[in-house]
Scaffold this active site. Sequence first.
Site, PDB file in Angstrom:
ATOM      1  CB  ILE A 144       5.771  -1.013  -0.914  1.00 19.03           C
ATOM      2  CG1 ILE A 144       6.393  -2.283  -0.776  1.00 19.03           C
ATOM      3  CG2 ILE A 144       5.657  -0.656  -2.451  1.00 19.03           C
ATOM      4  CD1 ILE A 144       5.642  -3.451  -1.401  1.00 19.03           C
ATOM      5  CG  ASP A 145       4.386   3.207   2.779  1.00 20.32           C
ATOM      6  OD1 ASP A 145       5.422   3.629   2.783  1.00 20.32           O
ATOM      7  OD2 ASP A 145       3.296   3.665   2.859  1.00 20.32           O
ATOM      8  CE  LYS A 146       5.368  -2.877  10.659  1.00 14.84           C
ATOM      9  NZ  LYS A 146       5.516  -2.375  12.158  1.00 14.84           N
ATOM     10  CB  THR A 148       1.929  -0.890   1.242  1.00 15.27           C
ATOM     11  OG1 THR A 148       1.543   0.376   1.786  1.00 15.27           O
ATOM     12  CG2 THR A 148       1.566  -1.159  -0.162  1.00 15.27           C
ATOM     13  NE  ARG A 248      -0.199   5.221   4.380  1.00 10.61           N
ATOM     14  CZ  ARG A 248       0.544   4.983   5.536  1.00 10.61           C
ATOM     15  NH1 ARG A 248       1.808   4.593   5.084  1.00 10.61           N
ATOM     16  NH2 ARG A 248       0.224   5.081   6.642  1.00 10.61           N
TER      17      ARG A 248
END
Length: 339
Positions: A144-146, A148, A248
């Site tokens: 998962i993104d930084k 998020t 996103r």
Amino acid sequence: MTEDLYEHFRIEVDPGQTPVRIDKYLVELRPHTSRNRIQMAAESGMLYVNGRAVKSNYKVKPFDVVALMLDRPPYESTIEPEDIPLDIVYEDNDLMVINKPAGLVVHPGCGNYTGTLINAIAWHMKDVPDFDINDPEVGLVHRIDKDTSGLIVAAKTPDAKSKLAMQFFHHTSRRTYQALVWGNFIEDKGTIEGNITRDPKDRLRMTVVPMGSEIGKPAITHYTVVKRYGYVTLIECRLETGRTHQIRAHMKHMGHPLFADERYGGCEILRGERTASYKQFINNCMKICPRQALHAKTLGFRHPSTGEELNFSSEMPDDLKSLIEKWDNARIQRQTLQH
């Protein structure tokens, strides 16, 4: 070779090589790797010959160029344990489920070689003799993104990682996200389909092209409206696929960028009033939650050893809770003024 994969191993087949299955060929070449792992890599589309993905029954020929492609860049430096707090939701001998805070990078990469979730896992596992965080056959199963927040699973054994990875690859794992997005949806629920590929204008951003395109990877996002605020909407997304920046990019493509998502244009005031007070309200919202309003809420999968169905859920973190409360209060005020 392909946009989301990185080369970890490459070899050109000898001129005198007789045709042999690629899994057998690689086991003999790399005795520390099991044939099962090579077959898993092939089934996951990570084994390439002459620039094309092949299955494990492909027979190598003289001068074939064989490459192993993984979803993370190779690192020259080893990963060191770092004492970073972990919010562990579940743990056993095979795996751990972690509730990741926003702002924590999951994996060392360009510019982030320390202070990551992987460094924290290395510290947590430092007294387990059989566990080596630098072994690509263990560790994080997905990303998962930084910026998020939410749930992520890490495997402690090669067997657990390969079995969990196959569930993510075949879309049998279950994941839902909560997101606050700009604009109002006409429908209460819907599905977004579109291949996701690297944006040629910005390599740090993904873009959407039609399903069936020769570029990008197929991506499917199902969304349900949870609460409408007029100018923004709280939605829940269920991922059928797990592409880089999937929610996103899909939401941006639909004209509903995530609130405060700077990379995808969500930091602009995209809906609402032209008044100074509204502008100030939005600025205050973005101070409360200065990151994309996205949270990995639920995670479900089959346990790699027992076969039991496991389901986990995590509460919205404080910054997102406060942001939603602010929009709730604003809606109550508007309704009061209307009456």
